[in-house]
Design a protein around this motif. Structure first.
Motif, PDB file in Angstrom:
ATOM      1  N   ALA A  54      32.182  52.568  42.979  1.00  0.00           N
ATOM      2  CA  ALA A  54      32.657  51.194  42.745  1.00  0.00           C
ATOM      3  C   ALA A  54      32.219  50.705  41.368  1.00  0.00           C
ATOM      4  CB  ALA A  54      32.134  50.260  43.835  1.00  0.00           C
ATOM      5  N   SER A  58      34.698  49.815  38.265  1.00  0.00           N
ATOM      6  CA  SER A  58      34.560  48.488  37.640  1.00  0.00           C
ATOM      7  C   SER A  58      34.325  48.639  36.131  1.00  0.00           C
ATOM      8  CB  SER A  58      33.430  47.721  38.337  1.00  0.00           C
ATOM      9  OG  SER A  58      32.679  46.952  37.451  1.00  0.00           O
ATOM     10  N   ARG A  60      37.204  47.957  32.626  1.00  0.00           N
ATOM     11  CA  ARG A  60      36.788  47.244  31.416  1.00  0.00           C
ATOM     12  C   ARG A  60      36.941  48.138  30.189  1.00  0.00           C
ATOM     13  NH1 ARG A  60      31.053  45.670  33.004  1.00  0.00           N
ATOM     14  NH2 ARG A  60      31.419  46.707  34.993  1.00  0.00           N
ATOM     15  N   PRO A  83      27.735  45.985  44.106  1.00  0.00           N
ATOM     16  CA  PRO A  83      28.259  46.808  45.220  1.00  0.00           C
ATOM     17  C   PRO A  83      27.202  47.739  45.822  1.00  0.00           C
ATOM     18  CG  PRO A  83      28.948  47.703  43.108  1.00  0.00           C
ATOM     19  CD  PRO A  83      28.223  46.438  42.816  1.00  0.00           C
ATOM     20  N   TYR A 110      23.854  50.071  42.117  1.00  0.00           N
ATOM     21  CA  TYR A 110      23.638  48.998  41.152  1.00  0.00           C
ATOM     22  C   TYR A 110      23.629  47.662  41.879  1.00  0.00           C
ATOM     23  CZ  TYR A 110      24.778  52.327  37.378  1.00  0.00           C
ATOM     24  OH  TYR A 110      24.779  53.388  36.519  1.00  0.00           O
ATOM     25  N   MET A 126      44.512  45.194  46.360  1.00  0.00           N
ATOM     26  CA  MET A 126      43.223  45.004  45.684  1.00  0.00           C
ATOM     27  C   MET A 126      43.425  44.445  44.275  1.00  0.00           C
ATOM     28  SD  MET A 126      40.685  45.621  47.649  1.00  0.00           S
ATOM     29  CE  MET A 126      41.464  45.248  49.207  1.00  0.00           C
ATOM     30  N   SER A 127      44.475  44.893  43.599  1.00  0.00           N
ATOM     31  CA  SER A 127      44.761  44.377  42.259  1.00  0.00           C
ATOM     32  C   SER A 127      45.102  42.888  42.320  1.00  0.00           C
ATOM     33  CB  SER A 127      45.883  45.215  41.631  1.00  0.00           C
ATOM     34  OG  SER A 127      46.757  44.440  40.870  1.00  0.00           O
ATOM     35  N   ASN A 128      45.825  42.478  43.379  1.00  0.00           N
ATOM     36  CA  ASN A 128      46.108  41.054  43.553  1.00  0.00           C
ATOM     37  C   ASN A 128      44.856  40.296  44.009  1.00  0.00           C
ATOM     38  OD1 ASN A 128      49.194  40.103  43.412  1.00  0.00           O
ATOM     39  ND2 ASN A 128      49.100  42.277  43.919  1.00  0.00           N
ATOM     40  N   ILE A 149      41.692  40.772  43.264  1.00  0.00           N
ATOM     41  CA  ILE A 149      40.731  40.435  42.214  1.00  0.00           C
ATOM     42  C   ILE A 149      41.269  39.289  41.357  1.00  0.00           C
ATOM     43  CG2 ILE A 149      41.474  42.182  40.511  1.00  0.00           C
ATOM     44  CD1 ILE A 149      37.828  41.144  41.260  1.00  0.00           C
ATOM     45  N   ARG A 150      42.587  39.237  41.180  1.00  0.00           N
ATOM     46  CA  ARG A 150      43.150  38.112  40.431  1.00  0.00           C
ATOM     47  C   ARG A 150      43.031  36.812  41.222  1.00  0.00           C
ATOM     48  NH1 ARG A 150      48.844  40.236  39.461  1.00  0.00           N
ATOM     49  NH2 ARG A 150      48.245  42.123  40.600  1.00  0.00           N
ATOM     50  N   ILE A 176      35.349  38.878  35.580  1.00  0.00           N
ATOM     51  CA  ILE A 176      35.590  39.148  37.006  1.00  0.00           C
ATOM     52  C   ILE A 176      35.597  40.655  37.292  1.00  0.00           C
ATOM     53  CG2 ILE A 176      38.132  39.279  37.039  1.00  0.00           C
ATOM     54  CD1 ILE A 176      36.071  37.123  39.469  1.00  0.00           C
ATOM     55  N   ASN A 177      35.714  41.467  36.236  1.00  0.00           N
ATOM     56  CA  ASN A 177      35.703  42.917  36.456  1.00  0.00           C
ATOM     57  C   ASN A 177      34.301  43.518  36.447  1.00  0.00           C
ATOM     58  OD1 ASN A 177      38.406  42.914  36.809  1.00  0.00           O
ATOM     59  ND2 ASN A 177      38.934  43.654  34.758  1.00  0.00           N
ATOM     60  N   ASN A 178      33.286  42.686  36.304  1.00  0.00           N
ATOM     61  CA  ASN A 178      31.925  43.213  36.416  1.00  0.00           C
ATOM     62  C   ASN A 178      31.652  43.705  37.835  1.00  0.00           C
ATOM     63  OD1 ASN A 178      31.362  42.817  33.758  1.00  0.00           O
ATOM     64  ND2 ASN A 178      30.181  40.927  34.031  1.00  0.00           N
ATOM     65  N   SER A 179      30.635  44.532  37.945  1.00  0.00           N
ATOM     66  CA  SER A 179      30.333  45.171  39.231  1.00  0.00           C
ATOM     67  C   SER A 179      30.107  44.175  40.365  1.00  0.00           C
ATOM     68  CB  SER A 179      29.105  46.067  39.085  1.00  0.00           C
ATOM     69  OG  SER A 179      29.423  47.173  38.269  1.00  0.00           O
ATOM     70  N   LEU A 210      34.288  42.741  40.944  1.00  0.00           N
ATOM     71  CA  LEU A 210      35.259  43.802  41.250  1.00  0.00           C
ATOM     72  C   LEU A 210      34.596  44.973  41.989  1.00  0.00           C
ATOM     73  CD1 LEU A 210      38.073  45.083  41.047  1.00  0.00           C
ATOM     74  CD2 LEU A 210      37.413  46.012  38.826  1.00  0.00           C
ATOM     75  N   GLY A 211      33.429  45.397  41.530  1.00  0.00           N
ATOM     76  CA  GLY A 211      32.750  46.526  42.171  1.00  0.00           C
ATOM     77  C   GLY A 211      32.473  46.228  43.635  1.00  0.00           C
ATOM     78  N   LEU A 220      35.614  46.412  45.648  1.00  0.00           N
ATOM     79  CA  LEU A 220      36.089  47.781  45.873  1.00  0.00           C
ATOM     80  C   LEU A 220      35.243  48.511  46.909  1.00  0.00           C
ATOM     81  CD1 LEU A 220      36.964  48.944  42.243  1.00  0.00           C
ATOM     82  CD2 LEU A 220      38.480  48.011  43.995  1.00  0.00           C
ATOM     83  N   VAL A 221      33.924  48.365  46.824  1.00  0.00           N
ATOM     84  CA  VAL A 221      33.076  49.145  47.735  1.00  0.00           C
ATOM     85  C   VAL A 221      33.328  48.714  49.180  1.00  0.00           C
ATOM     86  CG1 VAL A 221      30.925  47.806  47.903  1.00  0.00           C
ATOM     87  CG2 VAL A 221      30.830  50.299  47.785  1.00  0.00           C
TER      88      VAL A 221
END
Lengths: 331, 331
Positions: A215, A219, A223, B140, B153, B218-220, B222-223, B239-242, B245-246, B249-250
């Motif tokens: 994940a 992510s 980026r 995540p 992380y 999932m793409s929708n 996160i938006r 918003i794409n930081n772990s 987004l991470g 996803l997890v």
């Protein structure tokens, strides 16, 4: 919709077969070139492609099949190329007729090895196709799910919005949603880069990293993809749209992905050569890593994941050590 | 590092156990409150939690276990709450001593049902904990992979950067990377919303949608998450930081997620009640959907996925019909 629109698909693989299936939901006739004449005979008799995506039911009455690329190209105005990038040039060399005035769509997710260019740029610079006559068909889309008629979304990119919209109309059906975009460079790079990230995901898995790390990797990958594409072709785009993030996810999380499988073997200690022999197919991400690394260097993009994959695949660096270094750069 | 730092974990579940394991890599003593005295006896004798995350090896010599919440709270300065949000209030009601001057970290991913608030806001408004003394620990991170010591992380968020950094130091080890953030509201909402999206992913799977659609969803998502959080707490964030987004996803891609499993049953036609009975555990996303829907309405956020999940779970709408409508809103 003009059901007599002259559209042909070039290529005999899974993705080509899926696109033929989508088009033949709408068009009376779909041109289809593939090298293998035996497969053509089989399709005519049995209504499915024997070698690839054989579960997809096709209607042979609607298919204008040919093993002569010149015949197909001469008869159709719009050509959808779905040939693996490694074989594109050898196919194009067979052409004795011009591609002038043709509308070319690329459904190829890779870099042309001979020129190091993405397919759209390759057609533009090597075959003088004007940029407004070039388009891209991209996912997120596994061909297998098209065969099963499971709802899938495509993005059709062309700088000429009308051409993108028209192609979207011909691909759409009750199980296909097709959106349009004017970002042909960005969507095509996304489709190329995601294969490298799928290789990275495979390497991580092969090394024993788990879902938590995966994940974090994805992510960071999105980026990194954003930085890379912005350097190569700056324009307003939302990197989280399906054509970028969605395409990354469907490949990065797929256990069927060739690229992920290839990476997994590398992570488990196979050499590049033995992994390729074992797979008997070449993972697009392998070639993509080399070109993307070069482009990243030239454009001074910060791409630690691509750099690590390149070092492992082309500089014989230890996957374990490279990924240890990489983990310190991710966040 | 001050190895005598007074930190306690409150809660006896998997995530609480994982945090205790992380802390005891660094601290001489970790306070640990859980209700179940039998589990405490088992941990003291066998060095693992019998009911949750039993594969995690613990060092009982470093644990100051207690089934009396007042004892633990009185002895420790920093309290990490890892109690399911549905039970938080009933635990806090046992307190006879004040939380004044305590530093409170929330490792809870949910909304407190009694107030409809995320946990940080709940402590702030209901217990007058100053905002700079409140922090969030987020993924995540599947607890199971912490038990296996697989690289994970964390993001530690606190408006007081020093407190976030200190907590990160105590959680870090050779298998834990801890990053800091000042976005306590955003990271906590992300952790809440992702459970709703995991329910949505489960519903889609239960209805027969495939991996292509999952990537689009999932793409929708996160938006949508970005829009929602920006409405609730506007600040600069990627918003794409772990942590966003991470974490999405997890959970969204995990087949072990309770939320996804719950959604899957709903998609397959179970009623909410029968799915909950069958699971014998409550999916956090169920409660989160109700609160998030309300907050979204109040803030006029555009959240078609949350709206669809709410309609299915709380208005007895048909999952099939709601998802059909939803698919037209996604791109």
């Amino acid at each position: 919709m003009d059901k007599q629109q002259k559209i042909a698909v070039l290529g005999g693989g899974s993705w080509a077969t899926a696109i033929v299936k989508m088009l033949s939901e709408n068009l009376e006739t779909v041109g289809w070139y593939m090298r293998d004449s035996q497969s053509i005979e089989h399709i005519k008799e049995n209504n499915h492609n024997p070698k690839y995506l054989s579960s997809a039911e096709l209607d042979a009455n609607r298919l204008d099949l040919s093993y002569d690329i010149n015949e197909t190209v001469s008869k159709y105005d719009t050509l959808i190329f779905a040939i693996p990038s490694a074989f594109l040039e050898s196919e194009l060399h067979k052409l004795s007729i011009s591609l002038e005035n043709k509308i070319i769509f690329s459904a190829i997710k890779g870099i042309v090895p001979e020129t190091g260019l993405i397919v759209g740029e390759h057609f533009n610079t090597e075959y003088q196709i004007p940029i407004e006559n070039i388009g891209v068909i991209t996912g997120p889309c596994h061909a297998e799910e098209v065969a099963m008629e499971r709802l899938s979304y495509l993005t059709i990119a062309c700088q000429d919005e009308e051409k993108a919209k028209k192609m979207a109309t011909y691909l759409e059906s009750w199980y296909i949603n097709a959106k349009t975009s004017d970002d042909i460079i960005g969507t095509e790079y996304a489709a190329v880069l995601k294969n490298i990230y799928a290789v990275a995901a495979g390497i991580a898995h092969g090394l024993g990293y788990g879902d938590n790390f995966q994940a974090v990797l994805m992510s960071n990958a999105i980026r990194e993809m954003k930085r890379f594409i912005r350097k190569v072709h700056k324009m307003k785009r939302n990197i989280n749209n399906s054509a970028y993030l969605g395409d990354l996810l469907v490949t990065g999380y797929s256990t069927f992905s060739r690229n992920r499988h290839f990476g997994n073997m590398i992570g488990k200690g196979y050499t590049v050569k033995s992994a390729q022999l074992e797979m008997s197919m070449i993972a697009e991400g392998y070639y993509a890593a080399k070109s993307a690394y070069k482009i990243s260097l030239e454009n001074k993009a910060k791409t630690p994941i691509i750099d690590a994959v390149f070092a492992i695949l082309y500089e014989q660096k230890s996957p374990k050590k490279e990924f240890k270094k990489l983990t310190d750069k991710l966040d």
